[in-house]
Write a protein that holds these residues in place. Structure first.
Motif, PDB file in Angstrom:
ATOM      1  N   UNK A  14     -16.377 -27.719-119.703  1.00  0.00           N
ATOM      2  CA  UNK A  14     -15.731 -29.175-119.971  1.00  0.00           C
ATOM      3  C   UNK A  14     -14.700 -29.530-119.087  1.00  0.00           C
ATOM      4  N   UNK A  15     -13.893 -28.647-118.987  1.00  0.00           N
ATOM      5  CA  UNK A  15     -12.492 -28.480-118.332  1.00  0.00           C
ATOM      6  C   UNK A  15     -12.688 -28.464-116.727  1.00  0.00           C
ATOM      7  N   UNK A  16     -13.747 -27.543-116.478  1.00  0.00           N
ATOM      8  CA  UNK A  16     -14.081 -27.583-115.044  1.00  0.00           C
ATOM      9  C   UNK A  16     -14.718 -28.781-114.548  1.00  0.00           C
ATOM     10  N   UNK A  17     -15.576 -29.660-115.319  1.00  0.00           N
ATOM     11  CA  UNK A  17     -16.172 -30.944-114.757  1.00  0.00           C
ATOM     12  C   UNK A  17     -15.145 -31.949-114.982  1.00  0.00           C
ATOM     13  N   UNK A  18     -14.325 -32.066-115.850  1.00  0.00           N
ATOM     14  CA  UNK A  18     -13.288 -32.878-115.712  1.00  0.00           C
ATOM     15  C   UNK A  18     -12.467 -32.996-114.590  1.00  0.00           C
ATOM     16  N   UNK A  19     -12.073 -31.692-113.871  1.00  0.00           N
ATOM     17  CA  UNK A  19     -11.274 -31.450-112.558  1.00  0.00           C
ATOM     18  C   UNK A  19     -12.324 -31.884-111.640  1.00  0.00           C
ATOM     19  N   UNK A  20     -13.719 -31.816-111.711  1.00  0.00           N
ATOM     20  CA  UNK A  20     -14.621 -32.105-110.578  1.00  0.00           C
ATOM     21  C   UNK A  20     -14.639 -33.758-110.682  1.00  0.00           C
ATOM     22  N   UNK A  21     -14.515 -34.410-111.867  1.00  0.00           N
ATOM     23  CA  UNK A  21     -14.876 -35.818-111.911  1.00  0.00           C
ATOM     24  C   UNK A  21     -13.403 -36.480-111.344  1.00  0.00           C
ATOM     25  N   UNK A  35     -15.328 -39.846 -99.770  1.00  0.00           N
ATOM     26  CA  UNK A  35     -15.585 -41.217 -99.230  1.00  0.00           C
ATOM     27  C   UNK A  35     -16.527 -41.722 -99.925  1.00  0.00           C
ATOM     28  N   UNK A  36     -16.492 -43.148-100.171  1.00  0.00           N
ATOM     29  CA  UNK A  36     -17.261 -43.869-101.067  1.00  0.00           C
ATOM     30  C   UNK A  36     -18.694 -43.835-100.462  1.00  0.00           C
ATOM     31  N   UNK A  37     -19.962 -43.690-101.153  1.00  0.00           N
ATOM     32  CA  UNK A  37     -21.242 -43.966-100.698  1.00  0.00           C
ATOM     33  C   UNK A  37     -21.828 -45.024-101.613  1.00  0.00           C
ATOM     34  N   UNK A  38     -22.200 -46.062-100.944  1.00  0.00           N
ATOM     35  CA  UNK A  38     -22.761 -47.031-101.396  1.00  0.00           C
ATOM     36  C   UNK A  38     -21.599 -47.955-102.388  1.00  0.00           C
ATOM     37  N   UNK A  39     -20.500 -47.830-101.964  1.00  0.00           N
ATOM     38  CA  UNK A  39     -19.364 -48.365-102.950  1.00  0.00           C
ATOM     39  C   UNK A  39     -18.847 -47.623-103.906  1.00  0.00           C
ATOM     40  N   UNK A  40     -19.269 -46.408-104.256  1.00  0.00           N
ATOM     41  CA  UNK A  40     -18.823 -45.372-105.405  1.00  0.00           C
ATOM     42  C   UNK A  40     -18.624 -44.123-104.997  1.00  0.00           C
ATOM     43  N   UNK A  62     -12.981 -41.652-116.248  1.00  0.00           N
ATOM     44  CA  UNK A  62     -12.981 -41.252-114.755  1.00  0.00           C
ATOM     45  C   UNK A  62     -14.334 -41.508-114.273  1.00  0.00           C
ATOM     46  N   UNK A  63     -15.385 -41.749-114.888  1.00  0.00           N
ATOM     47  CA  UNK A  63     -16.544 -42.316-114.486  1.00  0.00           C
ATOM     48  C   UNK A  63     -16.553 -43.903-114.283  1.00  0.00           C
ATOM     49  N   UNK A  64     -15.713 -44.434-115.030  1.00  0.00           N
ATOM     50  CA  UNK A  64     -15.464 -45.798-114.736  1.00  0.00           C
ATOM     51  C   UNK A  64     -14.745 -46.112-113.346  1.00  0.00           C
ATOM     52  N   UNK A  65     -13.715 -45.180-113.083  1.00  0.00           N
ATOM     53  CA  UNK A  65     -13.066 -45.084-111.947  1.00  0.00           C
ATOM     54  C   UNK A  65     -13.781 -45.089-110.685  1.00  0.00           C
ATOM     55  N   UNK A  66     -15.019 -44.328-110.808  1.00  0.00           N
ATOM     56  CA  UNK A  66     -15.852 -44.223-109.590  1.00  0.00           C
ATOM     57  C   UNK A  66     -16.350 -45.366-108.799  1.00  0.00           C
ATOM     58  N   UNK A  67     -16.762 -46.600-109.291  1.00  0.00           N
ATOM     59  CA  UNK A  67     -17.334 -46.567-110.569  1.00  0.00           C
ATOM     60  C   UNK A  67     -18.931 -46.532-110.804  1.00  0.00           C
ATOM     61  N   UNK A  68     -19.446 -45.900-111.958  1.00  0.00           N
ATOM     62  CA  UNK A  68     -20.890 -45.586-112.293  1.00  0.00           C
ATOM     63  C   UNK A  68     -21.063 -46.061-113.547  1.00  0.00           C
TER      64      UNK A  68
END
Length: 369
Positions: A73-80, A87-92, A152-158
């Motif tokens: 969980x901690x590892x993927x929070x860091x990844x997020x 660099x954005x791909x298709x705006x995200x 964090x996903x909202x910030x991507x946004x997705x």
């Protein structure tokens, strides 16, 4: 012991996903003719990678996975967090680019880690008593575990992946015995929050998608174009379809993106109602069997993980098929096992592996003390 282990596995889940994968491959073959079937070849490569991963997931006791889930969980929070600086791909900013043809989407794998970690924490907090779920401070902990990756996903946004997290959380909380009064309060908050989010939180492109969902003819050559073409494709397929490589919307380039978001439109146009309804039936069977696995799991941990995965599959199926028909807003959610996507395919096979893992361990007799 091994024979009992294999006998307990809910093989019908695996059969459903493999048939869906096959249908997806056929649709990708037709949809990728103009680029030499490059995406189909990559999807086959990802499938070859995914199946051994699934087998490995089946072999490892899910209780052992749960014990290391806090670290994951901690590892993927860091990844997020890290992916926000790509660099954005298709705006995200949702992907790490590994090579010209391979990307890694941490939010896809974070869904699985969240489900296992959240199930593990819920079991610890309940300590054998589901009434403990409704203690206020424990509810706050459960919300916090969800809120960190979601923010964090909202910030991507997705927003599509965001909704998958929310649906899996709701399914798991329902299975954990959350009190009706909290469901009512949460429903009221959602009803109030939706218009507030629309006017004050959502970016302009997200508002446009909602507006177009309510009235596709509002911008038929712009934001409403994709859904209009999708509905035309599905409608023109009729009972048996126009035939592979013969779909007008598919082959003339009117559907976009036809290998991911609108792959179901390709199926409806070229394979017809018969195969389209078969796809829906396969998902319903897979979801129903997932619920059965959750109900028959040997412990609450397995039950919560299974129902969380069921929530993900339910949301992805309803949202993707619904948006291609104009019944739901377009969110870019892939259709599991059918849409093109490496991270998505590996993640889905891991989910299947977990369901088979839990079903195989339903009888305590197969374990040694």
């Amino acid at each position: 012991m091994k024979s009992k282990f294999l006998k307990n596995i809910e093989w019908s889940i695996l059969i459903c996903c493999l048939i869906l994968l096959l249908i997806g491959m056929v649709a990708l073959y037709s949809a990728t003719q103009e680029n030499g079937n490059s995406e189909l070849k990559r999807q086959i490569a990802w499938a070859v990678v995914s199946i051994p991963v699934m087998i490995a997931v089946i072999a490892i006791d899910y209780n052992a996975m749960a014990k290391i889930s806090p670290i994951l969980y901690i590892i993927f929070i860091i990844a997020l967090i890290a992916v926000l600086f790509t660099e954005p791909i298709n705006g995200a900013t949702s992907w790490f680019k590994i090579s010209e043809w391979a990307t890694f989407q941490p939010s896809e794998f974070a869904k699985i880690v969240f489900i296992i970690f959240f199930a593990y924490i819920m079991v610890k907090m309940q300590n054998g008593d589901k009434r403990e779920t409704n203690r206020f401070w424990k509810l706050l902990i459960s919300i916090l575990i969800l809120a960190i990756p979601v923010a964090l996903i909202v910030l991507q946004p997705d927003y599509g992946t965001l909704m998958a997290f929310l649906v899996s959380y709701i399914f798991m909380m329902f299975a954990a015995g959350i009190d009706k009064k909290f469901i009512i309060v949460a429903s009221i908050i959602v009803i109030v929050a939706i218009p507030l989010a629309y006017f004050y939180v959502l970016p302009e492109h997200a508002k446009t998608r909602i507006d177009v969902f309510l009235n596709p003819d509002l911008d038929p050559r712009g934001s409403g174009y994709n859904v209009i073409q999708s509905k035309l494709a599905i409608g023109s397929g009729k009972l048996l379809g126009m035939g592979l490589l013969k779909g007008n919307q598919t082959q003339l380039g009117y559907l976009y993106p036809k290998t991911t978001d609108f792959i179901f439109s390709v199926i409806g146009e070229e394979m017809g109602f018969v195969i389209a309804i078969l796809v829906i039936i396969l998902y319903i069977m897979m979801i129903t069997k997932s619920i059965y696995v959750a109900k028959t799991a040997k412990d609450d941990l397995g039950s919560y993980i299974a129902i969380g995965i069921c929530g993900i599959f339910t949301f992805h199926m309803l949202e993707n098929i619904g948006m291609t028909m104009g019944l739901l807003p377009i969110t870019g959610v892939p259709l599991p096992f059918v849409s093109y996507g490496g991270s998505s395919l590996v993640t889905n096979f891991i989910c299947i592996g977990l369901l088979l893992n839990i079903s195989a361990r339903r009888q305590k007799a197969i374990f040694m003390d």
